[in-house]
Design a protein around this motif. Structure first.
Motif, PDB file in Angstrom:
ATOM      1  N   ASP A  80       0.857  -1.187   0.000  1.00  0.00           N
ATOM      2  CA  ASP A  80       0.000   0.000   0.000  1.00  0.00           C
ATOM      3  C   ASP A  80       0.890   1.233   0.000  1.00  0.00           C
ATOM      4  O   ASP A  80       1.430   1.622   1.033  1.00  0.00           O
ATOM      5  CB  ASP A  80      -0.913  -0.016   1.235  1.00  0.00           C
ATOM      6  N   PHE A  83       0.530   4.031   2.598  1.00  0.00           N
ATOM      7  CA  PHE A  83       0.796   3.798   4.016  1.00  0.00           C
ATOM      8  C   PHE A  83       2.010   4.614   4.458  1.00  0.00           C
ATOM      9  O   PHE A  83       3.089   4.516   3.880  1.00  0.00           O
ATOM     10  CB  PHE A  83       1.041   2.311   4.269  1.00  0.00           C
ATOM     11  N   PHE A  88       0.081   7.069  10.219  1.00  0.00           N
ATOM     12  CA  PHE A  88      -0.702   5.987  10.817  1.00  0.00           C
ATOM     13  C   PHE A  88      -0.755   6.118  12.333  1.00  0.00           C
ATOM     14  O   PHE A  88      -1.819   5.988  12.950  1.00  0.00           O
ATOM     15  CB  PHE A  88      -0.118   4.634  10.438  1.00  0.00           C
ATOM     16  N   VAL A 201      -5.610  -3.676   2.075  1.00  0.00           N
ATOM     17  CA  VAL A 201      -4.709  -2.750   1.379  1.00  0.00           C
ATOM     18  C   VAL A 201      -5.136  -2.506  -0.067  1.00  0.00           C
ATOM     19  O   VAL A 201      -4.647  -1.567  -0.703  1.00  0.00           O
ATOM     20  CB  VAL A 201      -3.255  -3.264   1.407  1.00  0.00           C
ATOM     21  N   TRP A 208      -8.793   2.643   8.624  1.00  0.00           N
ATOM     22  CA  TRP A 208      -8.516   1.419   9.357  1.00  0.00           C
ATOM     23  C   TRP A 208      -9.621   1.188  10.364  1.00  0.00           C
ATOM     24  O   TRP A 208     -10.195   2.137  10.896  1.00  0.00           O
ATOM     25  CB  TRP A 208      -7.171   1.519  10.071  1.00  0.00           C
TER      26      TRP A 208
END
Length: 216
Positions: A80, A83, A88, A201, A208
């Motif tokens: 991904d 990401f 995150f 992904v 998420w």
């Protein structure tokens, strides 16, 4: 006699034309005509860097992290490209606060958006028991002291990242009349939780979901 003169003039004329054509060709042949295949033209240098794929910039070095955790993070980042480990963790801290506040307030709608089915069912059951007992939670998240990745793995299309949170929480339980029956807003208690977030992904949705909660 006249015919001989005419033939001589024609021959002279043809000779001059032939000389003119050959002379011009010779002059042009002496000139250098550059082409893209000219061996004297130096091609742009090819460096080793240009032959290698650029390393991902969104996974910085992770000193002090277990190799298995770093390997999992890099596997997720490779699958991904959106990401980013820093983003995150910031999002995980925000989700931690939102889920706790929604649970304390009995906000099922927000919990449904942030949690998967199993986690939501656990929260829903706890809220229902609290409502049946006539109890209200007046909790406060004072601060998040720490948020670090505890584990990370990519299983097919599904990425799972566990984050260990260390936070200070002031917890108070009130009855229907608002009287304090447990806890205090003055003394904050250190809590340790390990929450696991999951995401497909390959999905278009970048969000998420909270997949699991454990005490840390």
């Amino acid at each position: 006699m006249v015919e001989i003169v005419i033939l001589a003039m024609i021959a002279a004329f043809l000779g001059m034309r032939l000389y003119s054509v050959l002379g011009r060709r010779a002059e042009h042949e002496e000139e250098s005509i550059p082409t893209r295949f000219d061996p004297t033209t130096n091609p742009p240098p090819v460096t080793q860097r240009s032959l290698q794929p650029a390393a991902p910039q969104h996974v910085p070095p992770m000193p002090g992290v277990l190799p298995a955790v770093e390997q999992g993070v890099r596997a997720i980042a490779a699958a991904d490209r959106r990401f980013d480990i820093t983003s995150f963790l910031e999002g995980a801290k925000g989700a931690y606060a939102m889920v706790l506040e929604a649970f304390w307030a009995g906000d099922r709608e927000t919990l449904r958006e942030l949690c998967d089915d199993d986690v939501y069912a656990s929260f829903d059951t706890a809220i229902a028991q609290r409502e049946a007992a006539g109890e209200l939670l007046d909790n406060r998240l004072v601060r998040i002291e720490e948020a670090v990745i505890d584990s990370a793995a990519l299983d097919g299309r599904m990425a799972r990242v566990s984050v260990r949170f260390v936070a200070d929480i002031a917890a108070v339980t009130r009855d229907r009349e608002g009287n304090v029956i447990a806890g205090s807003l003055v003394d904050a208690i250190e809590t340790r939780d390990v929450w696991t977030f999951m995401r497909d992904v390959k999905a278009n949705d970048p969000n998420w979901l909270l997949d699991e909660t454990d005490e840390g």
